[in-house]
Motif scaffolding. Structure first.
Motif, PDB file in Angstrom:
ATOM      1  N   ASP A  50      -9.891  81.697  43.485  1.00 13.86           N
ATOM      2  CA  ASP A  50     -10.610  80.417  43.520  1.00 13.86           C
ATOM      3  C   ASP A  50      -9.854  79.397  44.362  1.00 13.86           C
ATOM      4  O   ASP A  50     -10.452  78.660  45.161  1.00 13.86           O
ATOM      5  CB  ASP A  50     -10.797  79.877  42.092  1.00 13.86           C
ATOM      6  CG  ASP A  50     -11.905  80.613  41.343  1.00 13.86           C
ATOM      7  OD1 ASP A  50     -12.663  81.358  41.986  1.00 13.86           O
ATOM      8  OD2 ASP A  50     -12.011  80.439  40.110  1.00 13.86           O
ATOM      9  N   LEU A  57     -10.102  73.950  42.682  1.00 12.32           N
ATOM     10  CA  LEU A  57     -10.431  74.753  41.506  1.00 12.32           C
ATOM     11  C   LEU A  57      -9.167  75.230  40.775  1.00 12.32           C
ATOM     12  O   LEU A  57      -9.247  76.101  39.913  1.00 12.32           O
ATOM     13  CB  LEU A  57     -11.271  75.966  41.910  1.00 12.32           C
ATOM     14  CG  LEU A  57     -12.726  75.673  42.273  1.00 12.32           C
ATOM     15  CD1 LEU A  57     -13.417  76.936  42.776  1.00 12.32           C
ATOM     16  CD2 LEU A  57     -13.481  75.108  41.077  1.00 12.32           C
TER      17      LEU A  57
ATOM     18  N   ASP B   9     -21.470  82.258  48.172  1.00 11.02           N
ATOM     19  CA  ASP B   9     -20.258  82.869  47.651  1.00 11.02           C
ATOM     20  C   ASP B   9     -19.729  83.833  48.701  1.00 11.02           C
ATOM     21  O   ASP B   9     -20.246  84.925  48.892  1.00 11.02           O
ATOM     22  CB  ASP B   9     -20.564  83.620  46.354  1.00 11.02           C
ATOM     23  CG  ASP B   9     -19.295  84.142  45.704  1.00 11.02           C
ATOM     24  OD1 ASP B   9     -18.230  84.049  46.345  1.00 11.02           O
ATOM     25  OD2 ASP B   9     -19.362  84.633  44.573  1.00 11.02           O
ATOM     26  N   TYR B  41     -15.729  83.026  36.110  1.00 10.49           N
ATOM     27  CA  TYR B  41     -16.636  82.003  36.635  1.00 10.49           C
ATOM     28  C   TYR B  41     -16.558  80.648  35.939  1.00 10.49           C
ATOM     29  O   TYR B  41     -17.240  79.709  36.361  1.00 10.49           O
ATOM     30  CB  TYR B  41     -18.086  82.511  36.563  1.00 10.49           C
ATOM     31  CG  TYR B  41     -18.369  83.623  37.539  1.00 10.49           C
ATOM     32  CD1 TYR B  41     -18.223  83.433  38.911  1.00 10.49           C
ATOM     33  CD2 TYR B  41     -18.758  84.880  37.092  1.00 10.49           C
ATOM     34  CE1 TYR B  41     -18.461  84.461  39.816  1.00 10.49           C
ATOM     35  CE2 TYR B  41     -19.011  85.907  37.986  1.00 10.49           C
ATOM     36  CZ  TYR B  41     -18.856  85.692  39.347  1.00 10.49           C
ATOM     37  OH  TYR B  41     -19.089  86.708  40.242  1.00 10.49           O
ATOM     38  N   ARG B  44     -15.798  77.525  38.176  1.00  9.51           N
ATOM     39  CA  ARG B  44     -16.867  77.150  39.123  1.00  9.51           C
ATOM     40  C   ARG B  44     -18.056  76.544  38.391  1.00  9.51           C
ATOM     41  O   ARG B  44     -18.693  75.608  38.891  1.00  9.51           O
ATOM     42  CB  ARG B  44     -17.277  78.385  39.926  1.00  9.51           C
ATOM     43  CG  ARG B  44     -16.142  78.860  40.823  1.00  9.51           C
ATOM     44  CD  ARG B  44     -16.391  80.244  41.346  1.00  9.51           C
ATOM     45  NE  ARG B  44     -17.475  80.273  42.315  1.00  9.51           N
ATOM     46  CZ  ARG B  44     -17.898  81.388  42.899  1.00  9.51           C
ATOM     47  NH1 ARG B  44     -17.335  82.538  42.630  1.00  9.51           N
ATOM     48  NH2 ARG B  44     -18.875  81.354  43.773  1.00  9.51           N
TER      49      ARG B  44
END
Lengths: 211, 214
Positions: A50, A57, B9, B41, B44
């Motif tokens: 990330d 992030l 993505d 995830y 995000r």
């Protein structure tokens, strides 16, 4: 995937990239399920990925607490749903693997006994109301209540029950034996030797009902 | 609030096949498989929701609700879209519903939600802070980013190239093998070693930040 690769940890990176299939995937999942270390590495791999894509992030201070809280909420939700299903259907609820240990906590709550008695009480009340309603529905609109059906064949068969009617005046219930007794002692009835009303006949009368 | 466009993505082209297997495993009853998707995830999704909701506490609540809804609907995921795209849609809808509920609640001030009905994450000005951005979170993110960049800089060139092609460019192992002119097994090994090197640098910091036990 060979055993030595599993030991090396190469499999976790391959799992993260979707490179494992079939037996390898199943073994990797079993290894992850059994190892906090593997999940910690999985977390680190994805945080690094990330951050490489987006530097903002990188804040992952709440990641573990997020997963822990989610696990608890899912377990509670699942347990509540299963309790509801069991309560509303006669069949067995289909068990799901979500935190089975929490189900026992919810099902065996502290007030279970109270709740069961409340249900029993409510069911008994409903049954009583239904029974009374059924009895009332069996009685016709002009029909008097039947209080003692066995009295028909007894010695008091001669006693008549006043029929409810708006036209006839009310009639007194009379016992033939009492009439005979009063006729035999008519000269003594009404007053005693002291010119006082006899106690046991104080309310009896020789007069006709029209008096 | 409009519907945000489908997310892009860069690393999802082949990663998603792994997601689909994890979803199938979760549908079959393996909660750990779903947790791996959550770990992957959650940042995000929280970031996405943070662009729609001002209240920091609400961001986590909505993210939690998103994953719960996703778990319940997992059997509906057919794999014809990427898992993150599917999850993204659930997050947006969950956030919208939460915002509608907030607007109906007279005890909640307007400051709790973000923007008008025409607002979405794409219409937000770039310099506007998102909900979960605080000085502490920014510092934590910068710390991790600096650690990752330092670890990447210290990698041997072939390892660094392999992991960049994988994580940033989103190439498959086959494509990386072609680009680097090496066998797929070598690609797999290089990516693994690169990740382990970076992970070794950042894990102490991660454990200090989020706890040690998963």
């Amino acid at each position: 995937m060979q055993n030595e690769e599993m030991e090396d940890g190469d499999w976790l990176s391959a799992l993260a990239d979707g490179q494992l299939q079939g037996e390898d995937f199943a073994r990797a999942m079993a290894a992850v399920a059994a190892s906090d270390e593997a999940r910690s590495r999985w977390h680190a791999y994805h945080v690094a990925g990330d951050v490489l894509r987006r530097a903002d992030l990188g804040d992952c201070r709440g990641d573990l607490s997020f997963v822990t809280r989610l696990r608890t909420r899912m377990a509670l939700t699942d347990a509540l749903e299963r309790v509801t299903v069991v309560g509303w259907s006669s069949g067995e609820a289909v068990p799901t693997p979500l935190a089975q240990e929490h189900v026992a906590v919810v099902v065996d709550s502290a007030n279970d006994a109270v709740v069961r008695w409340k249900w029993l009480t409510a069911a008994a009340s409903v049954a009583a109301v239904v029974t009374m309603g059924w009895h009332l529905s069996q009685i016709g609109p002009g029909e008097p209540p039947q209080l003692a059906s066995s009295a028909a064949g007894s010695n008091v068969a001669a006693a008549t029950v006043a029929q409810p009617s708006t036209e006839e005046p009310p009639r007194m219930l009379r016992d033939p034996r009492l009439d005979e007794l009063l006729a035999a002692h008519r000269q003594l009835g009404g007053t005693s030797a002291l010119q006082m009303p006899a106690g046991f006949l104080r309310n009896a009368t020789f007069d006709q009902p029209a008096r | 609030m409009g519907v945000p466009p489908a997310p892009v993505d860069s690393a999802a082209t082949t990663v998603d096949s792994g997601d689909t297997l994890l979803v199938e495993r979760a549908v079959a009853g393996d909660q750990r498989a779903f947790e791996l998707l959550v770990i992957k995830y959650q940042r995000r999704i929280q970031r996405l929701i943070g662009r729609m909701v001002r209240d920091v506490d609400l961001v986590e609540d909505i993210a939690q609700e998103t994953f719960i809804r996703a778990y319940r609907a997992l059997h509906q995921f057919r794999g014809d879209a990427q898992f993150y795209t599917w999850l993204y849609r659930i997050a947006v809808n969950t956030a919208k519903k939460a915002l509608m509920d907030l607007k109906r609640d007279p005890t909640v001030s307007e400051a709790a939600w973000r923007g008008s009905d025409d607002d979405d994450e794409t219409s937000r000005p770039g310099n506007e802070p998102i909900a979960d951005e605080t000085p502490e979170s920014e510092l934590a993110a910068k710390e991790i980013a600096a650690m990752v960049n330092a670890a990447m800089a210290a990698l041997p060139p072939d390892l660094r190239e392999a992991v960049i092609l994988r994580e940033i460019e989103g190439l498959s192992y086959e494509e990386i093998a072609t680009a680097m002119n090496c066998p797929i097994g070598t690609v797999r090994s290089r990516i693994f070693r690169a990740r382990e090197a970076v992970s070794a640098r950042i894990r102490p910091l991660l454990e200090n930040q989020s706890g040690k036990r998963w």
